[in-house]
Every structure is written in structure tokens, then in C-alpha cells.
Motif scaffolding. Structure first.
Motif, PDB file in Angstrom:
ATOM      1  N   VAL A  84       0.868  -1.176   0.000  1.00 40.09           N
ATOM      2  CA  VAL A  84       0.000   0.000   0.000  1.00 40.09           C
ATOM      3  C   VAL A  84       0.908   1.231   0.000  1.00 40.09           C
ATOM      4  O   VAL A  84       1.710   1.412   0.919  1.00 40.09           O
ATOM      5  N   ALA A  85       0.790   2.051  -1.036  1.00 40.66           N
ATOM      6  CA  ALA A  85       1.711   3.178  -1.205  1.00 40.66           C
ATOM      7  C   ALA A  85       0.974   4.505  -1.257  1.00 40.66           C
ATOM      8  O   ALA A  85      -0.082   4.619  -1.879  1.00 40.66           O
ATOM      9  N   GLU A  86       1.547   5.491  -0.589  1.00 38.23           N
ATOM     10  CA  GLU A  86       1.101   6.881  -0.674  1.00 38.23           C
ATOM     11  C   GLU A  86       2.120   7.625  -1.525  1.00 38.23           C
ATOM     12  O   GLU A  86       3.300   7.709  -1.168  1.00 38.23           O
ATOM     13  N   CYS A  87       1.680   8.140  -2.661  1.00 36.05           N
ATOM     14  CA  CYS A  87       2.590   8.807  -3.606  1.00 36.05           C
ATOM     15  C   CYS A  87       2.376  10.310  -3.589  1.00 36.05           C
ATOM     16  O   CYS A  87       1.269  10.791  -3.307  1.00 36.05           O
ATOM     17  N   THR A  88       3.425  11.048  -3.905  1.00 36.30           N
ATOM     18  CA  THR A  88       3.305  12.493  -4.006  1.00 36.30           C
ATOM     19  C   THR A  88       4.099  13.002  -5.198  1.00 36.30           C
ATOM     20  O   THR A  88       5.055  12.360  -5.644  1.00 36.30           O
ATOM     21  N   LYS A  89       3.674  14.136  -5.698  1.00 38.65           N
ATOM     22  CA  LYS A  89       4.402  14.816  -6.773  1.00 38.65           C
ATOM     23  C   LYS A  89       5.648  15.456  -6.192  1.00 38.65           C
ATOM     24  O   LYS A  89       5.905  15.385  -4.980  1.00 38.65           O
ATOM     25  N   GLY A  90       6.423  16.110  -7.070  1.00 42.96           N
ATOM     26  CA  GLY A  90       7.559  16.850  -6.555  1.00 42.96           C
ATOM     27  C   GLY A  90       8.484  17.352  -7.637  1.00 42.96           C
ATOM     28  O   GLY A  90       8.448  16.883  -8.789  1.00 42.96           O
ATOM     29  N   ALA A 148       3.313  12.870   2.779  1.00 41.21           N
ATOM     30  CA  ALA A 148       3.177  11.478   2.341  1.00 41.21           C
ATOM     31  C   ALA A 148       3.343  10.511   3.509  1.00 41.21           C
ATOM     32  O   ALA A 148       2.593   9.537   3.644  1.00 41.21           O
ATOM     33  N   LEU A 149       4.309  10.777   4.378  1.00 39.29           N
ATOM     34  CA  LEU A 149       4.496   9.930   5.557  1.00 39.29           C
ATOM     35  C   LEU A 149       3.280   9.984   6.473  1.00 39.29           C
ATOM     36  O   LEU A 149       2.842   8.962   7.014  1.00 39.29           O
ATOM     37  N   GLY A 150       2.737  11.185   6.660  1.00 37.22           N
ATOM     38  CA  GLY A 150       1.555  11.322   7.502  1.00 37.22           C
ATOM     39  C   GLY A 150       0.358  10.566   6.957  1.00 37.22           C
ATOM     40  O   GLY A 150      -0.368   9.901   7.700  1.00 37.22           O
ATOM     41  N   GLN A 151       0.145  10.635   5.639  1.00 38.17           N
ATOM     42  CA  GLN A 151      -0.954   9.895   5.027  1.00 38.17           C
ATOM     43  C   GLN A 151      -0.738   8.398   5.160  1.00 38.17           C
ATOM     44  O   GLN A 151      -1.674   7.633   5.427  1.00 38.17           O
ATOM     45  N   ALA A 152       0.510   7.951   4.973  1.00 32.40           N
ATOM     46  CA  ALA A 152       0.811   6.522   5.065  1.00 32.40           C
ATOM     47  C   ALA A 152       0.526   5.986   6.472  1.00 32.40           C
ATOM     48  O   ALA A 152       0.105   4.839   6.641  1.00 32.40           O
TER      49      ALA A 152
END
Length: 204
Positions: A117-123, A140-144
Motif C-alpha cells: 500500500v503506497a502513498e505517492c506524491t508529486k515533486g 506522504a508519511l503522515g498519510q501513510a
């Protein structure tokens, strides 16, 4: 790995800018990478919302164009109650299914019998003044942390590959609470390579 990184390389045939990676690109490249691994499942689910692909009324990231350009063919399915960009794509015996349901991981798939299960972000791929990378990886860490997962699931916060993101990842992976939570930090390069993801068959 770093020697193969071209942070200023644009891919106009895919409609991609040189200096940043959209969240949808990060998620789709991660899904494709995981599906290419030995022991991977047949399908990856990728959640993409409208904010990830549009700015106002303009399309910021063309999913169909990107998937076609990276070798994925659309699977014709009835379009019932779905956003226009959702659907399934196939490459060989693997499938990526794009949806817009909230509250799920950006990428959900299996490898070696374990769910990822992955939380991805732009950048940005090239650093500019400010703390954009710090803020994006923190989010992203907080969402994960909030995923509803089992003890055997592999949970990952995923960011684009860049020198600043790489330095943050190397530092934050060793932080006690990140280690205690068991959240991995992975980086996705524009060439599709992924680093920092451990998909060993055993938990822990």
C-alpha cells in the motif's frame, strides 16, 4: 542508480515537463515497476483524483497518452459512473486499474504474497529555494500512517527521485518513529526505476 538519473530530461512524447514529476506519474511508474518484479501479482490498483491530472480546466497529465507511450494498452470496458480517465490498462499478462475512489492507497498491489500500500506524491526534479520536498515527504508519511493495514502489509511513502528527496529519504528512514511504524520511503525515477522499496517475502 544516480548516474542514470536525468532530472532535467523532458519527455514531450508523453507530455511530461522536465523539472517536475506529477503525482499520477509517480503512482503509475511505481505500479509498473512492482508488476515487473518476480513474485508480483497480476494487477495493481492506482488511485488518481482530478487534482492530480488537471489544473483548472486544463489537463496537466494525460493518463491515456502516458500509458500508451510506456507500452500499456487500454482494456475496453463499459464506462458506467466513472471519470473519463479511469479504466484498465494491460501490458503482457499484467494489468493496471486506474480508479478515483478516495480513501485508498495511491497504489495497492501484491508481491511475494504480501500486499503493498503506497502513498505517492508529486515533486520537483530540480531543487528550487524553499522546503517543497520536505513538506511533500512529510505529508506522504503522515498519510501513510493513517492507512488501515495489517501487520504483514508493506506500507510505502513514495516521492520522485531527486537529489533533495534522496537525501531526505536517507535521513528519515533511520528516524526511530519511522522505523517503528515500519513505513518505507521509496523514490521513483523518470526512467521508471524505483529505489528504497523492500519487498522481501517475510515481514519485518
Amino acid at each position: 542508480m544516480s548516474g542514470s538519473l536525468h532530472p532535467t530530461r523532458s519527455l514531450p512524447e508523453l507530455g511530461l515537463e522536465a523539472y517536475r514529476m506529477p503525482e499520477a506519474e509517480v503512482a503509475l511508474r511505481l505500479a509498473a515497476f512492482i508488476l515487473s518484479l518476480p513474485g508480483s501479482g497480476a494487477m495493481a490498483s492506482v488511485g488518481i483524483d482530478v487534482a492530480s491530472i488537471k489544473v483548472g480546466d486544463a489537463v496537466d497529465f494525460d493518463i491515456g497518452r502516458f500509458m500508451a507511450g510506456t507500452g500499456w494498452e487500454p482494456i475496453k470496458e463499459p464506462q458506467v459512473g466513472r471519470n473519463a480517465w479511469t479504466g484498465a490498462y494491460r501490458r503482457g499478462d499484467k494489468t493496471i486499474r486506474v480508479h478515483s475512489r478516495p480513501g485508498e492507497g495511491d497504489v495497492v498491489t501484491q508481491v511475494n504474497g504480501r500486499r503493498i500500500v503506497a502513498e505517492c506524491t508529486k515533486g520537483p526534479l530540480v531543487h528550487k529555494p524553499g522546503r517543497a520536498e520536505h513538506s511533500l515527504l512529510t505529508t506522504a508519511l503522515g498519510q501513510a500512517l493513517l492507512f488501515d493495514v495489517s501487520a504483514d502489509d508493506i506500507v510505502v511513502a513514495v516521492v520522485p527521485e531527486s537529489p533533495v528527496f534522496r537525501k531526505l529519504a536517507e535521513t528519515w528512514r533511520s528516524r526511530p518513529l519511522v522505523r517503528q511504524a515500519g513505513i518505507q520511503i521509496a523514490l521513483v525515477a523518470r526512467d521508471g526505476a524505483v529505489s528504497g522499496l523492500n519487498v522481501s517475502s517475510s515481514a519485518g
